[in-house]
Design an enzyme around this catalytic site. Structure first.
Site, PDB file in Angstrom:
ATOM      1  N   CYS A   1       0.774  -1.269  -0.087  1.00  0.00           N
ATOM      2  CA  CYS A   1       0.084   0.032   0.192  1.00  0.00           C
ATOM      3  C   CYS A   1       0.845   1.223  -0.008  1.00  0.00           C
ATOM      4  CB  CYS A   1      -1.086   0.240   1.187  1.00  0.00           C
ATOM      5  SG  CYS A   1      -2.175  -1.537   1.538  1.00  0.00           S
TER       6      CYS A   1
ATOM      7  N   ARG B   1       3.517  -0.018  -5.026  1.00  0.00           N
ATOM      8  CA  ARG B   1       3.358  -0.866  -3.619  1.00  0.00           C
ATOM      9  C   ARG B   1       1.835  -1.279  -3.393  1.00  0.00           C
ATOM     10  NH1 ARG B   1       6.783   1.330   0.446  1.00  0.00           N
ATOM     11  NH2 ARG B   1       5.395   0.252   1.739  1.00  0.00           N
TER      12      ARG B   1
ATOM     13  N   TRP C   1      -3.321  -2.285  -1.638  1.00  0.00           N
ATOM     14  CA  TRP C   1      -3.012  -3.860  -1.924  1.00  0.00           C
ATOM     15  C   TRP C   1      -3.848  -4.724  -1.166  1.00  0.00           C
ATOM     16  CZ3 TRP C   1      -1.060  -8.301   0.194  1.00  0.00           C
ATOM     17  CH2 TRP C   1      -0.799  -9.321  -0.529  1.00  0.00           C
TER      18      TRP C   1
ATOM     19  N   ASN D   1      -1.522   1.433   5.997  1.00  0.00           N
ATOM     20  CA  ASN D   1      -0.791   0.482   5.526  1.00  0.00           C
ATOM     21  C   ASN D   1      -0.366  -0.413   6.798  1.00  0.00           C
ATOM     22  OD1 ASN D   1       1.291  -0.978   4.225  1.00  0.00           O
ATOM     23  ND2 ASN D   1       2.868   0.367   4.403  1.00  0.00           N
TER      24      ASN D   1
ATOM     25  N   GLU E   1       6.354 -14.203 -12.923  1.00  0.00           N
ATOM     26  CA  GLU E   1       5.677 -13.177 -12.045  1.00  0.00           C
ATOM     27  C   GLU E   1       5.055 -12.188 -13.059  1.00  0.00           C
ATOM     28  OE1 GLU E   1       7.786 -10.617  -9.398  1.00  0.00           O
ATOM     29  OE2 GLU E   1       9.815 -11.270 -10.398  1.00  0.00           O
TER      30      GLU E   1
ATOM     31  N   LYS F   1       5.337  -4.104  -5.005  1.00  0.00           N
ATOM     32  CA  LYS F   1       6.995  -3.929  -5.102  1.00  0.00           C
ATOM     33  C   LYS F   1       7.513  -4.434  -3.529  1.00  0.00           C
ATOM     34  CE  LYS F   1      11.041  -2.843  -6.812  1.00  0.00           C
ATOM     35  NZ  LYS F   1      11.617  -4.216  -7.353  1.00  0.00           N
TER      36      LYS F   1
HETATM   37  O1  M6R Z   1      12.727  -5.523  -1.193  1.00  0.00           O
HETATM   38  P1  M6R Z   1      13.239  -6.970  -1.249  1.00  0.00           P
HETATM   39  O2  M6R Z   1      14.455  -7.002  -1.934  1.00  0.00           O
HETATM   40  O3  M6R Z   1      13.438  -7.370   0.135  1.00  0.00           O
HETATM   41  O4  M6R Z   1      11.953  -7.826  -1.514  1.00  0.00           O
HETATM   42  C1  M6R Z   1      12.141  -9.176  -1.738  1.00  0.00           C
HETATM   43  C2  M6R Z   1      11.237  -9.859  -2.765  1.00  0.00           C
HETATM   44  O5  M6R Z   1       9.716  -9.362  -2.343  1.00  0.00           O
HETATM   45  C3  M6R Z   1      11.346  -9.326  -4.263  1.00  0.00           C
HETATM   46  O6  M6R Z   1      12.642  -9.751  -4.622  1.00  0.00           O
HETATM   47  C4  M6R Z   1      10.214  -9.989  -5.288  1.00  0.00           C
HETATM   48  O7  M6R Z   1      10.458 -11.372  -5.145  1.00  0.00           O
HETATM   49  C5  M6R Z   1      10.373  -9.407  -6.382  1.00  0.00           C
HETATM   50  N1  M6R Z   1       9.089  -9.216  -7.114  1.00  0.00           N
HETATM   51  C6  M6R Z   1      10.913 -10.188  -7.519  1.00  0.00           C
HETATM   52  O8  M6R Z   1      11.034  -9.712  -8.613  1.00  0.00           O
END
Ligand code: M6R
Length: 606
Positions: free
Chosen positions: A2, A27, A76, A100, A486, A601
């Protein structure tokens, strides 16, 4: 998850909030809303809808509100489906709120305060608004304190009170809020991307402090009413980095930025051809004294951990575990004072990774983080932080974060190898020299991206796709496969090729696409045998192979030649090729590449 934004000042609030929410859409993007105080009537007007910011813009254009103070939210969904009634802001009596996080005890609160009759949505957020309204007697700070003491869970709450014109209040636990004084007012947001156009300085709101924003002043007080002095941080991202710079999608722009991001990440960490982590404040003793390493991370960042694991084993011959952060504390992990826990995260806000670090720290581990966002929550709980220089990563699918995180990991391993005497100084210099070739090799594959686009067209209509490889190639394919699924919604699985005969080969049928990756000379012949086995069963094989290994295979397969580097470093050109494959499949299918279905994200809920 969010996106939250708030503004009070001299500018037109509606426009500013909508523009900022657009930058926060990564987000969450299922519904969106703003609440602006009408400068003429003093009323708080809520405008919201299911869909994207662009949809809300049309609603707002049709019903303009003149305002200089407001709050906004892009959602979200967690509690309650994607309906307009569940979109934020929520209003109960005198209180208007965006949120959030997750309030875990919202059901108990409904019962205890008999709120059922006043609620119109299915959200936990509206319960907080209702509770605030129950307690509100004109003193916002006292109300916030009383209510927050009753909440269990994580939250970033941003509020306006009907009888407090021009004032925005906020409080948070775990879920982030960043705050800035801008030229024409005060602003807060759930992440920096929303602030980049307005300021060069910001601070991260301390947890359990009450922030009060007015057009020309702000104050922060802790729960006992003491003033809190925030720690100001510099925002070193250029505004130009926040745009798409002519690319149709951020994902393509971010893939293309990798040679430079990689270079920026390593350049200050090399001195006279040797690794130097002094600028990161990492003491040598940390790297010499630890007996085991444990990497905690999620998604793409966890895949960085897997490649690092292969490298640590081959170079350092050390014990290393890679743990899914979301499973970590429930799996009775082995932690002691000799364990170096390394958290890897682009955002530095992933709540599972954050909680895993807190858990490890509480049990005596030394904690280090590899992060992209300065001042993020994980940076504040770790003993040491090594930053990547990726710049803002906006596309939900992570690309440049992966290669820059690995750049840091390769550096770290070089330093450990040097300090622990497992490589001679000459060997370390050769390793670093090879690392310095990576940007040019990534660029070489990017320059040939049209070849990968042709292959993407061949797999476009597939429902299922398999990726096979051994050793480090398998680890790289786990990331390639995640990327493809994804953004393209094709069901893709990566398998260690040696495992195929133990089950998965039953899924190989005539015409099924199989992406094979071969970059490691020592296991090449075994990998090629496994590829033949799937080909013999009708698979349509696309082979990504290191150029010097694959010269004679051009006739037999649909081949993408990967620029040569020493085997250990092949992850870089290989992953770029796989990222491009995922990108082209998604964009050719006409999908919104940057905002894949159901994803966000920054994952700030467990
Ligand atoms: O911000 P972070 O690197 O901790 O995020 C980890 C995962 O949520 C992130 O890498 C996610 O798997 C992506 N969508 C992959 O492309």
């Amino acid at each position: 998850m969010c996106g939250i934004v708030g503004y009070t000042g001299a500018k037109a609030a509606g426009e500013l909030l909508l523009g900022s929410l657009e930058l926060l859409e990564h987000r969450g993007y299922d519904s969106v809303g703003i609440a602006c105080r009408d400068s003429e009537t003093d009323e708080i007007c809520i405008q919201k809808c299911v869909g994207r910011v662009r949809d809300l813009k049309m609603v707002c254009e049709a019903n303009p509100v003149h305002s200089t103070c407001g709050i906004g939210h892009t959602r979200w969904a967690t509690h309650g489906g994607v309906y307009e009634k569940n979109a934020h802001p929520h209003q109960c009596g005198k209180v208007t709120i965006v949120h959030n996080g997750i309030v875990e005890n919202y059901r108990e609160l409904i019962e205890d305060y008999n709120l059922q009759g006043v609620l119109r949505s299915e959200t936990d957020t509206e319960v907080v608004a209702a509770l605030m309204d129950v307690y509100y007697e004109g003193d916002a700070e006292t109300t916030i304190k009383k209510v927050v003491r009753k909440l269990r869970g994580t939250f970033a709450l941003v509020m306006m009170f009907e009888d407090k014109p021009g004032v925005i209040y906020a409080i948070r636990n775990v879920s982030p809020i960043v705050v800035a004084k801008c030229e024409d007012g005060m602003m807060l947001a759930s992440d920096l991307t929303a602030l980049g156009n307005f300021t060069k300085e910001y601070f991260v709101m301390p947890e359990y402090s009450i922030l009060k924003l007015e057009p020309n002043t702000m104050s922060i007080k802790d729960m006992d009413g003491n003033e809190v002095e925030p720690e100001m941080l510099k925002l070193d991202w250029k505004v130009s980095e926040l745009g798409k710079n002519g690319y149709p999608f951020y994902m393509e722009k971010e893939i293309m930025e990798q040679p430079n991001a990689f270079y920026e990440t390593i350049k200050t960490r090399i001195d006279k051809g040797l690794p130097n982590l002094l600028g990161d404040g990492v003491p040598d003793s940390l790297l010499t004294d630890c007996k085991r390493i444990c990497i905690v991370a999620c998604g793409t960042a966890m895949h960085v951990g897997l490649v690092t694991q292969a490298l640590v084993k081959s170079v350092l011959q050390m014990h290393i575990d890679v743990e899914l952060a979301s499973e970590y504390m429930y799996s009775d992990p082995v932690i002691d004072q000799d364990t170096l826990v390394i958290a890897v995260s682009q955002s530095g806000e992933t709540v599972d990774t954050l909680e895993a670090v807190k858990y490890a720290k509480a049990r005596g581990a030394k904690c280090m983080a590899v992060l992209n966002v300065r001042g993020s929550s994980i940076s504040r709980v770790c003993d040491y932080v090594l930053y990547t220089e990726a710049g803002p990563e906006i596309a939900v699918a992570s690309t440049k974060a992966y290669t820059t995180q690995l750049a840091v990991m390769f550096m770290l391993i070089a330093k450990m190898a040097q300090l622990r005497g497992v490589m001679t100084e000459e060997e370390v210099k050769t390793y670093i020299a090879e690392l310095q070739k990576v940007p040019e090799k990534m660029k070489a594959i990017l320059d040939r991206r049209s070849e990968i686009h042709v292959i993407a067209k061949e797999v476009l209509e597939s429902k299922d796709l398999f990726m096979i490889g051994r050793g480090m190639d398998y680890s790289i394919l786990l990331e390639g496969s995640l990327k493809l699924k994804e953004v393209s919604y094709i069901h893709s699985e990566a398998y260690a090729s040696g495992e195929l005969k133990h089950g998965p080969i039953a899924l190989i049928t005539e015409g099924i696409p199989v992406v094979a990756l071969v970059t490691q000379r020592k296991i090449m012949s075994k990998e090629l045998s496994n590829i033949k086995e799937v080909k013999a069963r009708g698979a349509n094989v696309v082979l990504f192979i290191k150029e010097e290994l694959g010269a004679q295979l051009k006739e037999d397969y649909n081949v993408v030649m990967l620029p040569n580097l020493e085997d250990k470093f092949m992850v870089f050109p290989a992953v770029v090729a796989l990222q491009l494959l995922a990108y082209y499949v998604s964009s050719d299918k006409g999908f919104d590449v940057d905002k894949p279905r159901n994803l966000a994200k920054v994952v700030t809920v467990e």
